[in-house]
Design a protein around this motif. Sequence first.
Motif, PDB file in Angstrom:
ATOM      1  N   LYS A 180      40.446  40.018  47.447  1.00 31.77           N
ATOM      2  CA  LYS A 180      41.769  39.587  47.892  1.00 31.77           C
ATOM      3  C   LYS A 180      41.681  38.356  49.012  1.00 31.77           C
ATOM      4  O   LYS A 180      42.551  37.710  49.014  1.00 31.77           O
ATOM      5  CB  LYS A 180      42.477  40.825  48.543  1.00 31.77           C
ATOM      6  CG  LYS A 180      43.719  40.520  49.177  1.00 31.77           C
ATOM      7  CD  LYS A 180      44.896  40.342  48.254  1.00 31.77           C
ATOM      8  CE  LYS A 180      46.087  39.893  48.842  1.00 31.77           C
ATOM      9  NZ  LYS A 180      46.884  40.664  49.730  1.00 31.77           N
ATOM     10  N   GLY A 181      40.771  38.157  49.628  1.00 30.39           N
ATOM     11  CA  GLY A 181      40.733  37.188  50.606  1.00 30.39           C
ATOM     12  C   GLY A 181      40.082  35.760  50.330  1.00 30.39           C
ATOM     13  O   GLY A 181      40.217  35.001  50.992  1.00 30.39           O
ATOM     14  N   ILE A 182      39.364  35.718  49.055  1.00 32.48           N
ATOM     15  CA  ILE A 182      38.876  34.618  48.726  1.00 32.48           C
ATOM     16  C   ILE A 182      39.364  34.354  47.118  1.00 32.48           C
ATOM     17  O   ILE A 182      38.803  33.825  46.244  1.00 32.48           O
ATOM     18  CB  ILE A 182      37.243  34.929  48.391  1.00 32.48           C
ATOM     19  CG1 ILE A 182      36.899  36.078  47.466  1.00 32.48           C
ATOM     20  CG2 ILE A 182      36.664  35.047  50.049  1.00 32.48           C
ATOM     21  CD1 ILE A 182      35.465  35.949  47.101  1.00 32.48           C
ATOM     22  N   LEU A 183      40.582  34.551  46.932  1.00 32.92           N
ATOM     23  CA  LEU A 183      41.234  34.341  45.409  1.00 32.92           C
ATOM     24  C   LEU A 183      41.131  32.865  45.234  1.00 32.92           C
ATOM     25  O   LEU A 183      40.931  32.596  44.180  1.00 32.92           O
ATOM     26  CB  LEU A 183      42.685  34.899  45.778  1.00 32.92           C
ATOM     27  CG  LEU A 183      42.912  36.266  45.621  1.00 32.92           C
ATOM     28  CD1 LEU A 183      44.522  36.734  45.913  1.00 32.92           C
ATOM     29  CD2 LEU A 183      42.300  36.906  44.353  1.00 32.92           C
ATOM     30  N   LYS A 186      45.295  44.804  52.844  1.00 29.99           N
ATOM     31  CA  LYS A 186      44.497  43.533  53.825  1.00 29.99           C
ATOM     32  C   LYS A 186      43.386  43.121  53.291  1.00 29.99           C
ATOM     33  O   LYS A 186      42.699  43.720  52.665  1.00 29.99           O
ATOM     34  CB  LYS A 186      44.479  44.378  55.061  1.00 29.99           C
ATOM     35  CG  LYS A 186      43.947  43.587  56.470  1.00 29.99           C
ATOM     36  CD  LYS A 186      43.957  44.309  57.607  1.00 29.99           C
ATOM     37  CE  LYS A 186      43.303  43.448  58.785  1.00 29.99           C
ATOM     38  NZ  LYS A 186      43.038  44.166  59.786  1.00 29.99           N
ATOM     39  N   SER A 187      43.174  41.925  53.625  1.00 32.21           N
ATOM     40  CA  SER A 187      41.866  41.231  52.847  1.00 32.21           C
ATOM     41  C   SER A 187      40.730  41.730  54.026  1.00 32.21           C
ATOM     42  O   SER A 187      40.847  41.932  55.196  1.00 32.21           O
ATOM     43  CB  SER A 187      41.922  39.866  52.801  1.00 32.21           C
ATOM     44  OG  SER A 187      42.152  39.125  53.984  1.00 32.21           O
ATOM     45  N   SER A 188      39.332  41.423  53.468  1.00 35.91           N
ATOM     46  CA  SER A 188      38.202  41.728  54.293  1.00 35.91           C
ATOM     47  C   SER A 188      37.257  40.229  53.983  1.00 35.91           C
ATOM     48  O   SER A 188      37.470  39.534  53.208  1.00 35.91           O
ATOM     49  CB  SER A 188      37.537  42.810  53.565  1.00 35.91           C
ATOM     50  OG  SER A 188      36.453  43.023  54.315  1.00 35.91           O
ATOM     51  N   THR A 189      36.730  40.218  55.261  1.00 36.87           N
ATOM     52  CA  THR A 189      35.616  38.926  55.172  1.00 36.87           C
ATOM     53  C   THR A 189      34.507  39.092  54.648  1.00 36.87           C
ATOM     54  O   THR A 189      33.668  38.164  54.523  1.00 36.87           O
ATOM     55  CB  THR A 189      35.600  38.455  56.765  1.00 36.87           C
ATOM     56  OG1 THR A 189      34.898  39.571  57.479  1.00 36.87           O
ATOM     57  CG2 THR A 189      37.074  38.203  57.415  1.00 36.87           C
ATOM     58  N   THR A 190      34.108  40.342  54.434  1.00 36.63           N
ATOM     59  CA  THR A 190      32.692  40.703  53.566  1.00 36.63           C
ATOM     60  C   THR A 190      32.685  41.635  52.645  1.00 36.63           C
ATOM     61  O   THR A 190      33.888  42.602  53.020  1.00 36.63           O
ATOM     62  CB  THR A 190      31.740  41.258  54.873  1.00 36.63           C
ATOM     63  OG1 THR A 190      32.185  42.443  55.339  1.00 36.63           O
ATOM     64  CG2 THR A 190      31.352  40.115  55.893  1.00 36.63           C
TER      65      THR A 190
END
Length: 124
Positions: A93-96, A20-24
């Motif tokens: 992972k969230g900003i690929l 799961k991705s993270s925002t920070t």
Amino acid sequence: MNQRKDALEILSDVGMLGCKSSTTPMTSDSHLFQDSSAPFPDPSSYRRLIRILIYLTNTRLDLCFFVQQLAQFMAKPTITHHSTTLKVLRYIKGILAIGLFFSSASTVQLKAYSDSDWAVCPDT
């Protein structure tokens, strides 16, 4: 200019491709320091991961501060340091798809400033 392929390879190598991705990359209350908590059982894999993250900072300037913080503990990483590194990987992972774009026709000059909070480090 981005390092999407490299980031995907890192996530795949660590086994976090489906995470799961993270925002920070780190929480604001994360204050890393060298303590007497349980040492990470495989320091060489921690060092390898930090070296790879340092390479990613070429195009992901938002990672510089966090990777620098984690790199301070390459000599004796603890489980806390490793879990924080995994949080940074979830952020990646969230900003690929994010990267830098420089148009050849543009006359725009890029200027950046940074304000680092060095006062929170109890070791220095």
